[in-house]
Design a protein around this motif. Structure first.
Motif, mmCIF file in Angstrom:
data_model
loop_
_atom_site.group_PDB
_atom_site.id
_atom_site.type_symbol
_atom_site.label_atom_id
_atom_site.label_comp_id
_atom_site.label_asym_id
_atom_site.label_seq_id
_atom_site.Cartn_x
_atom_site.Cartn_y
_atom_site.Cartn_z
ATOM 1 N N LEU A 36 0.827 -1.211 0.000
ATOM 2 C CA LEU A 36 0.000 0.000 0.000
ATOM 3 C C LEU A 36 0.860 1.259 0.000
ATOM 4 O O LEU A 36 0.555 2.235 -0.706
ATOM 5 C CB LEU A 36 -0.925 -0.005 1.223
ATOM 6 N N ILE A 37 1.941 1.250 0.771
ATOM 7 C CA ILE A 37 2.838 2.403 0.801
ATOM 8 C C ILE A 37 3.534 2.563 -0.544
ATOM 9 O O ILE A 37 3.683 3.684 -1.058
ATOM 10 C CB ILE A 37 3.877 2.259 1.928
ATOM 11 N N HIS A 63 2.385 1.609 -3.441
ATOM 12 C CA HIS A 63 1.386 2.082 -4.409
ATOM 13 C C HIS A 63 1.211 3.590 -4.300
ATOM 14 O O HIS A 63 0.977 4.267 -5.318
ATOM 15 C CB HIS A 63 0.056 1.381 -4.156
ATOM 16 N N ARG A 64 1.329 4.121 -3.096
ATOM 17 C CA ARG A 64 1.147 5.566 -2.880
ATOM 18 C C ARG A 64 2.386 6.364 -3.257
ATOM 19 O O ARG A 64 2.290 7.436 -3.879
ATOM 20 C CB ARG A 64 0.784 5.809 -1.411
ATOM 21 N N TYR A 65 3.573 5.875 -2.919
ATOM 22 C CA TYR A 65 4.782 6.690 -3.068
ATOM 23 C C TYR A 65 5.778 6.184 -4.113
ATOM 24 O O TYR A 65 6.725 6.897 -4.437
ATOM 25 C CB TYR A 65 5.495 6.789 -1.710
ATOM 26 N N PHE A 114 9.165 6.085 0.297
ATOM 27 C CA PHE A 114 8.719 4.710 0.515
ATOM 28 C C PHE A 114 9.629 3.971 1.485
ATOM 29 O O PHE A 114 9.159 3.289 2.401
ATOM 30 C CB PHE A 114 8.672 3.958 -0.817
ATOM 31 N N TYR A 142 9.044 5.337 5.067
ATOM 32 C CA TYR A 142 7.733 5.019 5.619
ATOM 33 C C TYR A 142 7.594 3.518 5.866
ATOM 34 O O TYR A 142 6.911 3.097 6.799
ATOM 35 C CB TYR A 142 6.625 5.512 4.686
ATOM 36 N N PHE A 160 -1.059 5.429 10.120
ATOM 37 C CA PHE A 160 -1.030 4.781 8.804
ATOM 38 C C PHE A 160 -2.057 5.406 7.866
ATOM 39 O O PHE A 160 -1.750 5.690 6.700
ATOM 40 C CB PHE A 160 -1.297 3.283 8.945
ATOM 41 N N LEU A 219 -1.074 7.583 4.304
ATOM 42 C CA LEU A 219 -1.532 7.290 2.941
ATOM 43 C C LEU A 219 -2.530 8.317 2.409
ATOM 44 O O LEU A 219 -2.458 8.699 1.231
ATOM 45 C CB LEU A 219 -2.174 5.905 2.891
ATOM 46 N N TRP A 220 -3.445 8.754 3.256
ATOM 47 C CA TRP A 220 -4.552 9.571 2.756
ATOM 48 C C TRP A 220 -4.735 10.876 3.526
ATOM 49 O O TRP A 220 -5.784 11.525 3.420
ATOM 50 C CB TRP A 220 -5.847 8.765 2.825
#
Length: 260
Positions: free
Chosen positions: A87-88, A90-92, A98, A101, A245, A249-250
């Protein structure tokens, strides 16, 4: 797709290390020595016993040597860490962000399971988080990171204040009103210091808010269902991790949605 698979595999391996931290850190043991071994029979584990996720499944969740059933926590932690890494990523993407985090998540996953079992947050994990946060702080001076929302070099340092100061006030109020320090542990206070370095002051406020709301809702549900009594202590560390968390992400998406 290959990149996601590699990140997932790396997350599984990191989860294996997290399991070591969960078992050894509360006992003030080194995470490096001795070698991994069965906690029941003491037999040193071989390389094929330590393949993340797969080894647990292949031996049916039991020690290969003495047959004692292993805690499902081992595979849960490895799976959870792998998913969080994906998930991290996918975001960064594969960036410095990355890497740092993911490092933070290794520490925070350990915090969840240690706090749930022992009701403590070890200083060693907090210190490791501060070291990572300082690395982010130095990097941000030369190349401002997106998560802080500005280019001010001091933004990570200000991040230490909102969470730690607020929870320290709660800690003091608990002592004054309830004559006990169990209302809020100092471990929770200290944990927000590295989290603040990673998130900056704006997102640290959001992480704190989410943590308090989540903790309050779950607390009410546990009391209403009879799982906990009103005077029972509920570890707050897992809620701090959840809030951190979600914010990681958001966080800015949530802020923009609320403001606009």
């Amino acid at each position: 797709m290959l990149a996601y698979f590699l990140v997932l595999a790396f997350g599984f391996a990191a989860g294996s290390f997290v399991n070591v931290c969960i078992y050894r850190t509360p006992k003030d043991m080194s995470v490096a020595v001795p070698r991994s071994h069965c906690t029941s029979c003491g037999r040193t584990l071989r390389a094929y016993d330590l393949i993340p996720v797969l080894s647990y499944l292949m031996i049916g969740g039991k020690c290969r040597y003495c047959g004692v059933r292993l805690s499902p926590r081992y595979v849960i932690v490895e799976l959870l860490t792998g998913v969080l890494f994906v998930l991290i990523f996918h975001r960064y993407g594969f960036t410095f962000d990355f890497v740092m985090y993911a490092y933070l998540m290794i520490l925070l996953v350990a915090v969840v399971f240690i706090d749930l079992k022992h009701m403590i947050i070890p200083n060693g994990i907090v210190i490791a988080g501060i070291y990572g946060g300082l690395a982010v702080f130095v990097y941000n001076i030369f190349r401002p990171m997106e998560i802080y929302g500005d280019t001010n070099w001091w933004t990570p340092l200000l991040g230490i204040i909102p969470g730690s100061v607020f929870l320290f006030i709660v800690f003091l109020i608990g002592i004054i009103i309830y004559k006990t320090d169990s209302a809020m542990g100092l471990g929770d206070v200290k944990l927000f210091a590295p989290i603040g370095l990673f998130l900056g002051w704006r997102l640290c406020i959001l992480a704190l808010l989410i943590s308090v709301i989540a903790g309050g809702l779950i607390g009410v549900i546990l009391i209403a269902t009879g799982v906990k009594k009103r005077k029972d202590t509920i570890p707050f560390g897992p809620f701090i991790v959840l809030g951190s968390f979600v914010t990681l992400l958001w966080g800015w998406d949530i802020i923009y949605w609320y403001v606009y």
